[in-house]
Scaffold this active site. Structure first.
Site, PDB file in Angstrom:
ATOM      1  N   HIS A 175       0.822  -1.227   0.000  1.00  0.00           N
ATOM      2  CA  HIS A 175       0.000   0.000   0.000  1.00  0.00           C
ATOM      3  C   HIS A 175       0.852   1.270   0.000  1.00  0.00           C
ATOM      4  CE1 HIS A 175      -3.701  -2.191   0.415  1.00  0.00           C
ATOM      5  NE2 HIS A 175      -3.339  -2.752   1.564  1.00  0.00           N
ATOM      6  N   ASP A 209      -2.498 -10.492  -2.540  1.00  0.00           N
ATOM      7  CA  ASP A 209      -3.092 -10.074  -1.270  1.00  0.00           C
ATOM      8  C   ASP A 209      -4.599  -9.830  -1.491  1.00  0.00           C
ATOM      9  OD1 ASP A 209      -2.139  -8.786   1.545  1.00  0.00           O
ATOM     10  OD2 ASP A 209      -3.820  -7.635   0.744  1.00  0.00           O
ATOM     11  N   HIS A 211      -6.245  -7.295  -0.602  1.00  0.00           N
ATOM     12  CA  HIS A 211      -6.481  -5.880  -0.927  1.00  0.00           C
ATOM     13  C   HIS A 211      -5.684  -5.462  -2.161  1.00  0.00           C
ATOM     14  CE1 HIS A 211      -6.934  -6.380   3.505  1.00  0.00           C
ATOM     15  NE2 HIS A 211      -8.028  -5.668   3.284  1.00  0.00           N
ATOM     16  N   ASP A 298      -4.484 -12.896   3.732  1.00  0.00           N
ATOM     17  CA  ASP A 298      -5.771 -12.354   4.190  1.00  0.00           C
ATOM     18  C   ASP A 298      -6.928 -12.737   3.263  1.00  0.00           C
ATOM     19  OD1 ASP A 298      -4.589 -10.683   2.332  1.00  0.00           O
ATOM     20  OD2 ASP A 298      -4.768  -8.849   3.528  1.00  0.00           O
TER      21      ASP A 298
HETATM   22 ZN   LIG Z   1      -4.220  -7.165   2.584  1.00  0.00          ZN
END
Ligand SMILES: [Zn+2]
Length: 363
Positions: A175, A209, A211, A298
């Site tokens: 991120h 991931d 996200h 995740d």
């Molecule tokens: Zn994540």
């Protein structure tokens, strides 16, 4: 006395004999242990805790699937070519001002440079953040800087012929943007490694991931020498919410070198694998010399901050799909917050990879 390179080659040979995956890891990250995060103005337990890396390391080593090795220090310049050098120095300096055990949460998120004149360090940090979920502690800079060395050391071992290397990076990185922290991330470990390799060959990044890696996309969006491909929960309902759409394909020289595969909520392994196969086709068509996988656990059904439906054993099938591309691969840890399932998920993942060697790459 052996040089770092000679030592690394020697170690690479040893793993081949042991049929284990090199696992680059260290304990420096424990100095970054935020207890609380602010979400929508309210404080919650912070899920990005030191035990995440501890349980993965313990599980892989106890199962004889991986050999732990320490990272080697790499020069700051590699990070400064990816991130704004002022941003790195700011984090380094502000962390030194934080007292032991205290947590500095960014406030007043603002790109206006006047924020840097504030007497309140939280406002100054807010200039370099896109959210409040990446708090700083006294040890955060050391931990985040070490995570870059872990990824870069992993890359050294792939260069020297290891077919797969696992870089146990914590805090995660995907991120982190050019000059902004957020989503538990400070420096983009995977992009730092990709950039380091880019003078030597073509790099494909495959982000698995839960996200979307807004930082990885941000840092490679105008580049044709680094392909970024991501499978992630649809930004219509999932964090970060402002990137990860299918129509984001890169700009300028980078047009056509960014591919997003948004996934629906609660999707299970069958559907996941068909998207992953398409993503791998994009990677193979790029003809890369190196693949960097941003692996997040995740996507697990028990993850407390995500909404997909994968089981621990599904990570072996995902890894086998990556392995089938037959390319030298660096695996960089991103998210994954279900502590009770992280060890078995990582074991399943590594069992899906073929240990061994590829030809050492030219330098
Ligand atoms: Zn994540």
């Amino acid at each position: 006395m052996l040089s770092n390179r000679a030592m690394i080659s020697h170690e690479s040979l040893l793993w081949t004999l042991l049929l284990q995956i090199p696992l680059v890891c260290s304990d420096i990250h424990v100095a970054h242990a935020p207890r609380l995060q602010t979400v929508d103005g309210r404080e919650h337990q912070h899920p990005e805790v030191p035990d995440r890396a501890r349980v993965i390391e313990r599980a892989l080593v106890r199962a004889n699937l991986a050999t732990p090795i320490k990272p080697v220090v790499h020069a700051d310049v590699t990070i400064d070519e990816v991130h704004d050098p002022e941003y790195r120095r700011f984090i380094k300096n502000v962390c030194q001002e934080i007292s032991e055990g205290a947590c500095l949460t960014p406030r007043g998120i603002s790109l206006d440079p006047k924020a840097l004149q504030s007497k309140d360090p939280a406002i100054r940090v807010g200039h370099y953040a896109f959210g409040q979920d990446a708090p700083l502690m006294r040890g955060t800079y050391r931990a985040a800087r070490e995570a870059c060395d872990i990824a870069l050391t992993g890359l050294d071992h792939v260069r020297n012929g290891a077919r797969h290397v696992f870089a146990l990076c914590r805090p995660p990185g995907h991120h982190a943007e050019y000059a902004r922290m957020g989503g538990f991330c400070y420096f983009n470990n995977a992009v730092v490694a990709a950039h380091s390799f880019s003078s030597q060959g073509r790099v494909a990044m495959l982000d698995l991931d839960y996200h979307h890696g807004n930082g990885s996309q941000n840092l490679t969006y105008e580049r044709a020498d680094i392909l970024y491909v991501s499978l992630h929960a649809d930004p219509a309902f999932a964090y970060p919410g402002f990137s990860g759409w299918q129509e984001e394909v890169g700009v300028g020289a980078g047009e056509g070198y960014n591919a997003n595969f948004p996934l629906r909520a609660y999707l299970a392994i069958g559907e996941y694998l068909s998207s992953l196969e398409q993503a791998c086709e994009v990677v193979v068509a790029f003809d890369p010399d190196l693949v960097i996988v941003s692996i997040g656990f995740d996507t697990h059904t028990e993850d407390p901050i995500a909404q997909l439906s994968l089981d621990s054993c599904d990570f072996g099938r995902i890894a086998a799909c990556v392995d089938a591309m037959g390319l030298p691969t660096l695996h960089v840890l991103e998210g994954g917050y279900a502590l009770d399932y992280l060890g078995e998920s990582a074991m399943s993942y590594v069992q899906g990879l073929s240990p061994g060697t590829s030809s050492p790459m030219g330098h």
